[in-house]
Enzyme design. Structure first.
Site, PDB file in Angstrom:
ATOM      1  N   SER A 151       0.851  -1.187   0.000  1.00 21.96           N
ATOM      2  CA  SER A 151       0.000   0.000   0.000  1.00 21.96           C
ATOM      3  C   SER A 151       0.884   1.234   0.000  1.00 21.96           C
ATOM      4  O   SER A 151       2.102   1.149   0.206  1.00 21.96           O
ATOM      5  CB  SER A 151      -0.913  -0.003   1.232  1.00 21.96           C
ATOM      6  OG  SER A 151      -1.841   1.055   1.197  1.00 21.96           O
ATOM      7  N   TYR A 163       0.575   3.639   2.259  1.00 23.75           N
ATOM      8  CA  TYR A 163       0.918   3.857   3.665  1.00 23.75           C
ATOM      9  C   TYR A 163      -0.066   3.125   4.561  1.00 23.75           C
ATOM     10  O   TYR A 163      -1.116   2.642   4.111  1.00 23.75           O
ATOM     11  CB  TYR A 163       0.909   5.350   4.003  1.00 23.75           C
ATOM     12  CG  TYR A 163      -0.458   5.998   3.975  1.00 23.75           C
ATOM     13  CD1 TYR A 163      -1.118   6.339   5.155  1.00 23.75           C
ATOM     14  CD2 TYR A 163      -1.099   6.281   2.769  1.00 23.75           C
ATOM     15  CE1 TYR A 163      -2.370   6.935   5.140  1.00 23.75           C
ATOM     16  CE2 TYR A 163      -2.356   6.872   2.736  1.00 23.75           C
ATOM     17  CZ  TYR A 163      -2.987   7.197   3.917  1.00 23.75           C
ATOM     18  OH  TYR A 163      -4.234   7.773   3.901  1.00 23.75           O
ATOM     19  N   HIS A 170       2.687   2.972  -5.158  1.00 21.56           N
ATOM     20  CA  HIS A 170       1.238   3.183  -5.138  1.00 21.56           C
ATOM     21  C   HIS A 170       0.457   1.879  -5.318  1.00 21.56           C
ATOM     22  O   HIS A 170      -0.773   1.900  -5.431  1.00 21.56           O
ATOM     23  CB  HIS A 170       0.861   4.175  -6.248  1.00 21.56           C
ATOM     24  CG  HIS A 170      -0.437   4.878  -6.043  1.00 21.56           C
ATOM     25  ND1 HIS A 170      -1.495   4.749  -6.922  1.00 21.56           N
ATOM     26  CD2 HIS A 170      -0.866   5.733  -5.075  1.00 21.56           C
ATOM     27  CE1 HIS A 170      -2.508   5.480  -6.508  1.00 21.56           C
ATOM     28  NE2 HIS A 170      -2.155   6.094  -5.390  1.00 21.56           N
ATOM     29  N   LYS A 223      -1.586  -1.435  -4.571  1.00 25.36           N
ATOM     30  CA  LYS A 223      -2.521  -1.827  -3.506  1.00 25.36           C
ATOM     31  C   LYS A 223      -2.870  -3.310  -3.689  1.00 25.36           C
ATOM     32  O   LYS A 223      -3.795  -3.658  -4.428  1.00 25.36           O
ATOM     33  CB  LYS A 223      -3.800  -0.989  -3.557  1.00 25.36           C
ATOM     34  CG  LYS A 223      -3.584   0.495  -3.870  1.00 25.36           C
ATOM     35  CD  LYS A 223      -2.833   1.248  -2.800  1.00 25.36           C
ATOM     36  CE  LYS A 223      -2.494   2.650  -3.255  1.00 25.36           C
ATOM     37  NZ  LYS A 223      -3.629   3.507  -3.543  1.00 25.36           N
ATOM     38  N   ASP A 258      -2.473 -16.093   2.290  1.00 26.41           N
ATOM     39  CA  ASP A 258      -2.306 -17.449   1.754  1.00 26.41           C
ATOM     40  C   ASP A 258      -2.571 -17.426   0.251  1.00 26.41           C
ATOM     41  O   ASP A 258      -1.841 -16.786  -0.466  1.00 26.41           O
ATOM     42  CB  ASP A 258      -3.190 -18.438   2.500  1.00 26.41           C
ATOM     43  CG  ASP A 258      -2.697 -18.683   3.927  1.00 26.41           C
ATOM     44  OD1 ASP A 258      -1.523 -18.354   4.210  1.00 26.41           O
ATOM     45  OD2 ASP A 258      -3.477 -19.181   4.754  1.00 26.41           O
TER      46      ASP A 258
END
Length: 542
Positions: A124, A126, A219, A221, A226
């Site tokens: 991510s 942050y 940047h 995400k 698993d």
């Protein structure tokens, strides 16, 4: 209360600071890197900050029979060209799930972290510092503690990849949130902080902490547990868990896809700074430092490291594809997942190239729903939309749901800058008499902000989309030129999944209103002159 007018001194600094930073970069390169003159000054690093180049010719990677097909029976023929450039994972459409809300996104992550047995991978921009973010950290701690007590399977590994500049901002930050875990479970915990190679030397010393991330960030995400993973545009922060609308897709029990993204995040982590238990950072042995080492050497090394993940995955697929054909249940694998990577500072432009091709191939009769929290199409994307044959419905944030609405200082004027950009685009559409084909919409929702991005692709004559793009890119300048971005293209023949994607699109667009010329005549759409003057700067930085 209206913001105080900007002084001429601040205005000049805002508009021309990229040029000044270019000079500082040239000086600092000579000062800090006298020993390394093999490749000249790095002032060219700042070229993207000054102006966007004219759209470059689109790389033509068409294959015979790859376009023009209609209907789901020919989806593989229509989109198979992607597999010539990126890995193509076949999965059952029944294992792809669309999450609808920030809370659902948050609850899924917490639950899956707690039950993970072998790996948790979080990439991510942050990690926030509030109670909800602490809840995620507590879930990681619980999972690690259970793993430590499990003598049969004590192998849970937790890897977190964040951006260095955003993750280090302030005294309480992403690093301080994760340090207790790193100190307690150093053998099972890894925290990597990516630092852009473009923030270096004098530029790194002079740009304030709040603004240094505008030079370029990590940047991506990706949230992986698993063999389950969530691809999203949402960050790990409280608003993204409560009232900031984004998009989220959960792929359950998709081991090959999870392995790929685990390897990709690990590769970016390898070329990043490693957080140590004492809150210091260091590079792995043998890796080029992102801002102390030679810039070109770092980018070349990082590119090789990351492209090896893609090339290895594609090689494996030649073997797995032949094995898949032997399975009796292979017909259930009716969905393709293509990972699209954009890391232009490292010389990787796969997402940009494939997005251009998708926009180019969107022919008459097709409909593309495209959304971005920050409407700022690159010149190349805008040109393709304006000359395409398909119908476009473009959704962006209304000013009051823009993430910068109400911010202090110049940041508070960013929503107005996006109003100006939207007005320029709408005027261009009107000049070309394309109003019926290209329509702009604004998302409205009281007490919420809007951060959703991606597109839904409807073939001619179809009432459900067969393709979606979902992930971190915003289709803007930063996404293409400055940041590390990843999204996935999902191509599906599964009618149930198509219906869910259609529902997702409708759910977002139903909260919108269509933009017209009268929209920009409303008092709340007035844009100050100085904001118009610095909009080109804002387009490149926000």
């Amino acid at each position: 209360m209206m913001a105080a007018p900007m002084s001429w001194r601040r205005l000049v600094y805002s508009v021309y600071s990229p040029a000044l930073t270019g000079v500082f970069t040239r000086i600092s390169d000579r000062f800090f890197r006298k020993r390394d003159r093999r490749r000249g000054s790095s002032v060219l690093l700042l070229a993207p900050l000054l102006a966007e180049a004219d759209p470059s010719p689109l790389t033509d990677f068409r294959t015979p029979g790859s376009t023009g097909a209609q209907g789901t029976d020919s989806l593989h023929a229509r989109f198979r060209w992607m597999a010539e450039h990126v890995p193509a994972f076949r999965v059952p459409g029944s294992q792809v799930h669309i999450l609808a809300s920030p809370d659902q996104f948050y609850q899924e992550m917490k639950a899956r972290i707690k039950t993970a047995k072998k790996r948790v991978v979080m990439a991510s921009l942050y990690l926030g510092t509030g109670p909800l973010e602490q809840g995620l950290v507590d879930s990681m701690q619980e999972a690690l503690a259970c793993s430590e007590e499990d003598k049969v399977n004590p192998d849970l590994q937790v890897s977190v990849l964040l951006d260095y500049t955003r993750g280090s901002r302030g005294e309480s930050n992403s690093r301080t949130m994760l340090l207790p875990l790193l100190q307690r479970y150093s053998g099972q915990m890894r925290v990597s902080l990516y630092h852009t190679p473009d923030l270096r030397g004098m530029l790194r010393l002079l740009v304030p902490e709040r603004f240094n991330e505008t030079i370029g960030v990590q940047h991506i995400k990706v949230y992986l547990f698993d063999d389950d993973l969530i691809i999203s545009g949402a960050n790990l922060s409280d608003s993204y868990f409560t009232n900031r609308q984004d998009r989220y897709v959960l792929l359950r029990n998709c081991g090959d896809v999870a392995d790929f993204f685990s390897d990709l995040v690990a590769a970016v982590g390898d070329v990043s700074l490693q957080l140590q238990p004492d809150n210091s950072v260091s590079m792995m042995d043998g890796m080029v430092h992102p801002y102390r080492g030679n810039r070109e050497d770092f980018s070349a090394s990082a590119r090789q490291h990351i492209m090896e993940v893609l090339n290895t995955a594609r090689t494996r697929q030649h073997v797995s594809e032949s094995q898949r054909l032997e399975k009796e249940d292979s017909r259930k694998e009716d969905t393709w997942v293509f990972p699209l990577i954009q890391m232009k500072p490292l010389g990787i432009q796969l997402d940009e190239q494939i997005t251009k091709r998708l926009l180019t191939d969107a022919d008459c009769g097709a409909t593309v729903f495209l959304t971005s929290g920050y409407f700022n199409l690159t010149k190349a994307y805008m040109s393709l939309v304006l000359r395409a044959g398909a119908d476009y419905r473009i959704l962006t944030a209304a000013p009051e749901v823009n993430g910068f609405f109400g911010a202090k200082g110049i940041a508070g004027e960013i929503p107005a800058a996006y109003v100006h950009i939207a007005r320029q685009f709408h005027s261009k559409v009107s000049q070309l008499r394309q109003q019926d084909r290209v329509r702009l919409h604004e998302y409205h929702r009281a007490q919420w902000t809007f951060h959703a991005k991606g597109l839904w692709y409807y073939l001619r004559g179809q009432v459900r989309p067969c393709l979606t793009l979902i992930g971190s890119p915003n289709f803007g300048y930063r996404s293409v030129h400055r940041d590390l971005e990843v999204q996935i293209a999902i191509v599906t023949e599964n009618q149930e999944l198509q219906a869910k994607l259609h529902e997702e699109q409708e759910r977002l667009y139903q909260r919108s209103t269509e933009v017209s010329s009268s929209t920009f005549q409303q008092p709340d759409r007035h844009v100050k002159l100085w904001v118009k003057l610095i909009t080109p700067f804002i387009k490149n930085f926000f």
